[in-house]
Design a protein around this motif. Structure first.
Motif, PDB file in Angstrom:
ATOM      1  N   LEU A 160      50.957  86.448   6.086  1.00  0.00           N
ATOM      2  CA  LEU A 160      50.061  85.313   5.898  1.00  0.00           C
ATOM      3  C   LEU A 160      50.856  84.018   5.951  1.00  0.00           C
ATOM      4  O   LEU A 160      51.994  84.005   5.493  1.00  0.00           O
ATOM      5  CB  LEU A 160      49.353  85.422   4.552  1.00  0.00           C
ATOM      6  CG  LEU A 160      48.498  86.685   4.362  1.00  0.00           C
ATOM      7  CD1 LEU A 160      47.995  86.762   2.941  1.00  0.00           C
ATOM      8  CD2 LEU A 160      47.352  86.734   5.347  1.00  0.00           C
ATOM      9  N   PRO A 161      50.340  82.929   6.415  1.00  0.00           N
ATOM     10  CA  PRO A 161      49.058  82.848   7.113  1.00  0.00           C
ATOM     11  C   PRO A 161      49.152  83.496   8.484  1.00  0.00           C
ATOM     12  O   PRO A 161      50.230  83.575   9.060  1.00  0.00           O
ATOM     13  CB  PRO A 161      48.816  81.342   7.237  1.00  0.00           C
ATOM     14  CG  PRO A 161      50.170  80.738   7.201  1.00  0.00           C
ATOM     15  CD  PRO A 161      51.030  81.646   6.358  1.00  0.00           C
ATOM     16  N   PHE A 162      48.011  83.952   9.002  1.00  0.00           N
ATOM     17  CA  PHE A 162      47.996  84.566  10.321  1.00  0.00           C
ATOM     18  C   PHE A 162      48.321  83.515  11.373  1.00  0.00           C
ATOM     19  O   PHE A 162      47.935  82.352  11.257  1.00  0.00           O
ATOM     20  CB  PHE A 162      46.636  85.192  10.615  1.00  0.00           C
ATOM     21  CG  PHE A 162      46.301  86.328   9.692  1.00  0.00           C
ATOM     22  CD1 PHE A 162      47.132  87.427   9.598  1.00  0.00           C
ATOM     23  CD2 PHE A 162      45.171  86.288   8.921  1.00  0.00           C
ATOM     24  CE1 PHE A 162      46.840  88.481   8.747  1.00  0.00           C
ATOM     25  CE2 PHE A 162      44.863  87.336   8.067  1.00  0.00           C
ATOM     26  CZ  PHE A 162      45.704  88.429   7.969  1.00  0.00           C
ATOM     27  N   SER A 163      48.996  83.929  12.410  1.00  0.00           N
ATOM     28  CA  SER A 163      49.327  83.013  13.504  1.00  0.00           C
ATOM     29  C   SER A 163      48.046  82.689  14.277  1.00  0.00           C
ATOM     30  O   SER A 163      47.036  83.390  14.178  1.00  0.00           O
ATOM     31  CB  SER A 163      50.347  83.653  14.452  1.00  0.00           C
ATOM     32  OG  SER A 163      49.751  84.724  15.162  1.00  0.00           O
ATOM     33  N   ASP A 164      48.094  81.623  15.068  1.00  0.00           N
ATOM     34  CA  ASP A 164      46.951  81.274  15.918  1.00  0.00           C
ATOM     35  C   ASP A 164      46.597  82.437  16.833  1.00  0.00           C
ATOM     36  O   ASP A 164      45.422  82.742  17.038  1.00  0.00           O
ATOM     37  CB  ASP A 164      47.266  80.037  16.765  1.00  0.00           C
ATOM     38  CG  ASP A 164      47.365  78.769  15.920  1.00  0.00           C
ATOM     39  OD1 ASP A 164      46.861  78.764  14.777  1.00  0.00           O
ATOM     40  OD2 ASP A 164      47.950  77.790  16.414  1.00  0.00           O
ATOM     41  N   PHE A 165      47.622  83.111  17.367  1.00  0.00           N
ATOM     42  CA  PHE A 165      47.387  84.248  18.254  1.00  0.00           C
ATOM     43  C   PHE A 165      46.645  85.369  17.514  1.00  0.00           C
ATOM     44  O   PHE A 165      45.653  85.905  18.025  1.00  0.00           O
ATOM     45  CB  PHE A 165      48.714  84.773  18.804  1.00  0.00           C
ATOM     46  CG  PHE A 165      48.562  86.036  19.608  1.00  0.00           C
ATOM     47  CD1 PHE A 165      48.005  86.004  20.886  1.00  0.00           C
ATOM     48  CD2 PHE A 165      48.963  87.261  19.093  1.00  0.00           C
ATOM     49  CE1 PHE A 165      47.851  87.165  21.632  1.00  0.00           C
ATOM     50  CE2 PHE A 165      48.809  88.427  19.829  1.00  0.00           C
ATOM     51  CZ  PHE A 165      48.260  88.376  21.100  1.00  0.00           C
ATOM     52  N   VAL A 182      42.905  86.683  18.516  1.00  0.00           N
ATOM     53  CA  VAL A 182      42.635  88.075  18.892  1.00  0.00           C
ATOM     54  C   VAL A 182      41.538  88.652  18.006  1.00  0.00           C
ATOM     55  O   VAL A 182      40.590  89.282  18.497  1.00  0.00           O
ATOM     56  CB  VAL A 182      43.917  88.943  18.822  1.00  0.00           C
ATOM     57  CG1 VAL A 182      43.580  90.420  18.924  1.00  0.00           C
ATOM     58  CG2 VAL A 182      44.904  88.538  19.906  1.00  0.00           C
ATOM     59  N   MET A 183      41.629  88.436  16.691  1.00  0.00           N
ATOM     60  CA  MET A 183      40.600  88.965  15.788  1.00  0.00           C
ATOM     61  C   MET A 183      39.247  88.323  16.072  1.00  0.00           C
ATOM     62  O   MET A 183      38.220  89.006  16.071  1.00  0.00           O
ATOM     63  CB  MET A 183      41.016  88.773  14.331  1.00  0.00           C
ATOM     64  CG  MET A 183      42.130  89.719  13.907  1.00  0.00           C
ATOM     65  SD  MET A 183      42.537  89.642  12.158  1.00  0.00           S
ATOM     66  CE  MET A 183      43.624  88.216  12.109  1.00  0.00           C
TER      67      MET A 183
END
Length: 120
Positions: free
Chosen positions: A99-104, A108-109
């Motif tokens: 965390l935090p999740f990357s932009d990629f 994708v999610m």
């Protein structure tokens, strides 16, 4: 993680109420009826072995709690409720996400229309 619960120790989640049925009726019954096997006393060890934050200095910026007997992974935050996110531990142990999740990761999610709690 931690000791295994015996059948007598496991508390089955309560049935969904009318609002929850409307919101979560699409969720597989096994997901809604499976209680968490994670115990609160095992969380410090998990946190040491699998840091959740990309920035190690931010590791204390969140609260890590085990799901309670009435908590379910697909549940979402109410409009006036505290911000939280239920996830499967495999997200961090096997997929090594941080965390935090990357932009990629977020893209994708979003493209796959998958909530982070449904990634495993």
């Amino acid at each position: 993680m931690g000791k295994k619960k015996s059948c007598q120790d496991v508390k089955v989640p309560r049935p969904l109420d009318a609002v929850e049925t409307r919101l979560y009726g699409w969720v597989e019954e096994a997901v809604l009826t499976q209680p968490s096997l994670v115990e609160s006393d095992s969380l410090p060890e998990f946190r040491r072995n699998f840091p959740l934050m990309e920035d190690s200095g931010a590791e204390g910026d969140y609260v890590l709690e085990a799901a309670g007997p009435s908590d379910r992974v697909p549940f979402r935050v109410g409009e006036d409720g505290p911000h939280f996110l239920w996830v499967y531990q495999e997200l961090f142990t096997h997929l090594r996400m941080r965390l935090p999740f990357s932009d990629f990761q977020r893209d994708v999610m979003a493209r796959c229309r998958v909530a982070v709690s449904r990634c495993i």
